[in-house]
Scaffold this motif. Structure first.
Motif, short mmCIF file in Angstrom:
data_model
loop_
_atom_site.label_atom_id
_atom_site.label_comp_id
_atom_site.label_asym_id
_atom_site.label_seq_id
_atom_site.Cartn_x
_atom_site.Cartn_y
_atom_site.Cartn_z
N SER A 149 0.82 -1.21 0.00
CA SER A 149 0.00 0.00 0.00
C SER A 149 0.85 1.26 0.00
CB SER A 149 -0.94 0.00 1.21
OG SER A 149 -0.22 0.19 2.42
N ASP A 150 2.08 1.18 0.51
CA ASP A 150 2.98 2.33 0.52
C ASP A 150 3.84 2.41 -0.75
OD1 ASP A 150 2.09 3.23 2.98
OD2 ASP A 150 3.59 2.10 4.10
N LEU A 151 3.79 1.39 -1.57
CA LEU A 151 4.54 1.39 -2.83
C LEU A 151 3.71 1.87 -4.01
CD1 LEU A 151 6.37 -2.06 -2.50
CD2 LEU A 151 7.47 0.19 -2.50
N TYR A 152 2.37 1.78 -3.90
CA TYR A 152 1.49 2.10 -5.02
C TYR A 152 0.37 3.04 -4.58
CZ TYR A 152 3.75 -1.85 -7.33
OH TYR A 152 4.68 -2.70 -7.88
N PRO A 153 -0.06 3.96 -5.48
CA PRO A 153 -1.17 4.87 -5.16
C PRO A 153 -2.48 4.11 -5.06
CG PRO A 153 -0.55 5.10 -7.46
CD PRO A 153 0.48 4.21 -6.83
N ARG A 154 -3.46 4.77 -4.49
CA ARG A 154 -4.74 4.12 -4.21
C ARG A 154 -5.40 3.55 -5.46
NH1 ARG A 154 -9.94 7.01 -1.26
NH2 ARG A 154 -11.44 5.36 -1.73
N GLU A 155 -5.28 4.27 -6.59
CA GLU A 155 -5.96 3.81 -7.80
C GLU A 155 -5.36 2.52 -8.38
OE1 GLU A 155 -3.12 7.21 -9.02
OE2 GLU A 155 -4.56 6.77 -7.40
N LYS A 194 -12.41 -1.13 -10.84
CA LYS A 194 -13.44 -0.51 -11.69
C LYS A 194 -14.67 -0.12 -10.87
CE LYS A 194 -15.67 -1.19 -16.16
NZ LYS A 194 -15.83 -2.10 -17.34
N MET A 195 -15.11 -1.00 -10.00
CA MET A 195 -16.31 -0.72 -9.21
C MET A 195 -16.04 0.32 -8.12
SD MET A 195 -18.20 -4.44 -8.93
CE MET A 195 -19.66 -3.69 -8.19
N ASP A 196 -14.81 0.34 -7.59
CA ASP A 196 -14.47 1.36 -6.59
C ASP A 196 -14.49 2.76 -7.21
OD1 ASP A 196 -14.24 0.09 -4.15
OD2 ASP A 196 -12.18 -0.57 -4.51
N ARG A 197 -14.15 2.85 -8.50
CA ARG A 197 -14.19 4.16 -9.17
C ARG A 197 -15.62 4.62 -9.40
NH1 ARG A 197 -9.64 2.02 -12.02
NH2 ARG A 197 -10.97 1.33 -13.75
N ARG A 198 -16.53 3.68 -9.50
CA ARG A 198 -17.93 4.03 -9.76
C ARG A 198 -18.69 4.40 -8.49
NH1 ARG A 198 -20.37 -0.27 -14.22
NH2 ARG A 198 -19.04 0.39 -15.98
N ARG A 199 -18.37 3.74 -7.37
CA ARG A 199 -19.09 3.99 -6.13
C ARG A 199 -18.23 3.62 -4.94
NH1 ARG A 199 -23.86 0.20 -4.59
NH2 ARG A 199 -23.03 0.77 -2.54
N GLU A 200 -18.49 4.27 -3.81
CA GLU A 200 -17.78 3.94 -2.58
C GLU A 200 -18.10 2.51 -2.16
OE1 GLU A 200 -15.59 5.66 -1.21
OE2 GLU A 200 -15.87 7.69 -1.96
N GLY A 201 -17.08 1.74 -1.83
CA GLY A 201 -17.30 0.38 -1.40
C GLY A 201 -17.69 -0.58 -2.50
N GLY A 202 -17.42 -0.21 -3.76
CA GLY A 202 -17.80 -1.06 -4.88
C GLY A 202 -17.09 -2.40 -4.86
#
Length: 414
Positions: free
Chosen positions: A129-135, A282-290
């Motif tokens: 998680s510290d090596l890569y951004p959230r996306e 893909k689903m996380d980009r569409r909605r929170e908790g996807g």
């Protein structure tokens, strides 16, 4: 015009991810060698089903109790050295399992493996998680968790082949070798700054009491952990007893049962983990908790397939349905763990992962192998595995609840 932002170089991050993934593969290989070798171990050591289940339970109990300590240390010392030391310890203990001549000696070796794996399991996701951004996290964590089905399959296949060709002792000797090399390579991984990919505010150190208080009120974390626990209970029991079920109830050869179940686990788990990583992002980009929504639906669909597999006469159909159930279960690997690291303060992630490991194993696969063995002794192995489909159903419901709570703990960056 402003110059475009330079592309970020992920070469060192990819090296660390590769090493951590290979270690995770060996981690699960060592865990599941014992499952495919279990009938021979029982015959040689003269132990019943309940005692056989304890070989997994004692490993999980030690692993889960040591994991919060591993997470606590992982938030305070260089994590790569914690990883390296843990891998070397558990690999030596795996090799020592092959020297066991009594049930108690083998039980002790399995306990030491749990100590070694606790130093690794709690901190590896926080490093990624510290090596890569959230996306990118869900996909990168999915890549990391691909090692679970592949490693489990390797454990089943290697354990079954070496046990039938030589002995179960030889299977443990072979399983201990790769970790010795990987533990050395882990010392050369980069050590990222905690919260480096979450902005300057995330890099603030958090006092332990403050972090613990915040975690106690984090509903998304606990709902996700509850679903993860129920899922772990079922897959732990299935992984331990399904090869034995195919041998005793279906009359398959020991080596064949381990090889086929391992192959199905590898293919279904690999496809499910990759699909879950891609769909989860893909689903996380569409909605929170996807991603958690995807995980919950996957478990709800997996439960009836687990039950159906035991009521098909054809071995081909049985393995096919097991494969569908495993695909749906392994959809969760990336999204669940990404949700956990994203909903917790970066400086507290390793401890949160350690606490999560404690919960999912204490109430999950620490008890399921022994409980299923006890039910099998009291009734039948078929009935014991049938009951094992129920927690998956409830796990799906818990993850759907977690998806609703997720936005409260993870505000979307602006």
């Amino acid at each position: 015009m402003a110059a475009p932002a330079p592309a970020r170089d992920y070469s060192r991050a990819h090296y660390a991810l590769f090493i951590l993934t290979q270690i995770n593969l060996v981690n699960y290989l060592d865990r599941y060698i014992v499952a495919s070798a279990l009938p021979s171990i029982q015959n040689d050591l003269g132990i019943n089903n309940t005692q056989a289940g304890l070989l997994s339970t004692v490993f999980i109990v030690v692993f889960m109790l040591a994991s919060p300590l591993g997470g606590y240390l992982g938030d305070r010392i260089p994590r790569k050295y914690l990883v390296a030391g843990g891998v070397l310890l558990w690999s030596l203990a795996t090799g020592a399992s092959g020297l066991a001549g009594t049930f108690v000696t083998l039980l002790l070796a399995r306990a030491v493996i749990g100590i070694g794996e606790a130093g690794y399991g709690a901190v590896a996701p926080s490093i990624i998680s510290d090596l890569y951004p959230r996306e990118l996290r869900t996909r990168m964590l999915a890549f990391f968790y691909i090692a679970i089905p592949v490693g489990a399959a390797a454990g089943y296949g290697l354990g079954g082949f070496l046990t039938s060709t030589y002995s179960w002792h030889a299977a443990f000797f072979a399983g201990g070798v790769p970790g010795l090399l990987l533990g050395t390579l882990a010392c050369f991984m980069p050590e990222p700054q905690r919260g480096a990919m979450d902005g300057p505010d995330a890099q603030t150190k958090l006092p332990f009491r403050v972090g613990l208080k915040g975690l106690a009120g984090n509903k998304a974390f606990w709902a996700t952990t509850a679903g993860y626990t129920l899922m772990t209970f079922s897959i732990g029991g299935l992984g331990q007893w399904m090869p034995t079920y195919m041998v005793r109830v279906r009359g398959m050869a020991e080596g064949q049962a381990g090889l086929l179940f391992g192959g199905v686990t590898a293919v279904a788990g690999l496809l499910g983990t990759v699909a879950g990583g891609w769909l989860g992002d893909k689903m996380d980009r569409r909605r929170e908790g996807g991603g958690l929504l995807l995980s919950g639906v996957g478990l709800l669909l997996a439960s009836p397939f687990m039950y159906l597999a035991l009521h098909l006469e054809s071995e081909v159909a049985t393995f096919a349905v097991i494969g569908v159930a495993q695909f749906l279960i392994f959809l969760n690997s990336g999204p669940i763990n990404a949700a956990i690291v994203n909903c917790v303060q970066p400086s507290f992630r390793a401890f949160a992962m350690g606490l999560n490991v404690l919960c999912i194993h204490m109430l999950g696969d620490a008890i399921s192998p022994t409980l299923i063995g006890a039910i099998a002794d009291a009734s039948t192995l078929t009935r014991a595995i049938e009951v094992n489909a129920v927690p998956v159903l409830f796990g799906g419901m818990a993850l759907l609840m977690g998806a609703k709570l997720y936005h409260e703990a993870v505000p979307r960056p602006r």
